[in-house]
Scaffold this motif. Sequence first.
Motif, short mmCIF file in Angstrom:
data_model
loop_
_atom_site.label_atom_id
_atom_site.label_comp_id
_atom_site.label_asym_id
_atom_site.label_seq_id
_atom_site.Cartn_x
_atom_site.Cartn_y
_atom_site.Cartn_z
N LEU A 1 40.40 41.22 45.66
CA LEU A 1 40.95 42.22 44.76
C LEU A 1 42.33 41.79 44.25
O LEU A 1 42.62 41.90 43.04
CB LEU A 1 41.04 43.56 45.47
N VAL A 2 43.16 41.29 45.14
CA VAL A 2 44.49 40.84 44.73
C VAL A 2 44.37 39.67 43.76
O VAL A 2 45.09 39.61 42.75
CB VAL A 2 45.33 40.44 45.97
N ARG A 3 43.44 38.77 44.00
CA ARG A 3 43.25 37.63 43.08
C ARG A 3 42.82 38.12 41.71
O ARG A 3 43.28 37.62 40.68
CB ARG A 3 42.22 36.67 43.65
N ARG A 4 41.90 39.09 41.67
CA ARG A 4 41.45 39.61 40.38
C ARG A 4 42.59 40.31 39.66
O ARG A 4 42.74 40.16 38.44
CB ARG A 4 40.28 40.57 40.58
N LEU A 5 43.39 41.09 40.38
CA LEU A 5 44.51 41.76 39.73
C LEU A 5 45.53 40.77 39.19
O LEU A 5 46.08 40.97 38.10
CB LEU A 5 45.18 42.71 40.73
N ARG A 6 45.79 39.72 39.94
CA ARG A 6 46.73 38.71 39.46
C ARG A 6 46.20 37.98 38.23
O ARG A 6 46.94 37.70 37.30
CB ARG A 6 47.03 37.70 40.57
N SER B 1 44.06 39.14 36.03
CA SER B 1 44.06 40.04 34.88
C SER B 1 45.48 40.25 34.38
O SER B 1 45.71 40.41 33.19
CB SER B 1 43.43 41.39 35.25
N LYS B 2 46.47 40.22 35.28
CA LYS B 2 47.87 40.35 34.87
C LYS B 2 48.31 39.11 34.10
O LYS B 2 49.08 39.19 33.15
CB LYS B 2 48.74 40.54 36.12
N ASP B 3 47.81 37.94 34.50
CA ASP B 3 48.17 36.70 33.82
C ASP B 3 47.56 36.62 32.43
O ASP B 3 48.09 35.98 31.54
CB ASP B 3 47.73 35.48 34.64
N GLN B 4 46.44 37.27 32.21
CA GLN B 4 45.75 37.22 30.92
C GLN B 4 46.36 38.17 29.90
O GLN B 4 46.13 38.05 28.72
CB GLN B 4 44.26 37.54 31.09
#
Length: 80
Positions: free
Chosen positions: A68-73, A75-78
């Motif tokens: 979940l943290v990886r996905r949030l990071r 999506s934040k980078d995109q």
Amino acid sequence: MALLLWSFLSSIALFFGLASAAQLEAYRGRCPAPATPDPGPTAEEEREPLVGAVGSAIITSVRGLIELVRRLRSSKDQMP
């Protein structure tokens, strides 16, 4: 660093020597079997963290949180 390596290797040699001495003593005493059978883990040892079904559930949930943290990071980078 050399002192750490020396102490580590010395401790391994000490434990190996003690284990060999115990085996020789048992062989010379013609008693190769253990004095008492291994009773297995106690109830307290069974409750240790990260052991059994509870440990697997914890590990699975932690892996889910990491994903979940990886996905949030990502999506934040995109975001522009």
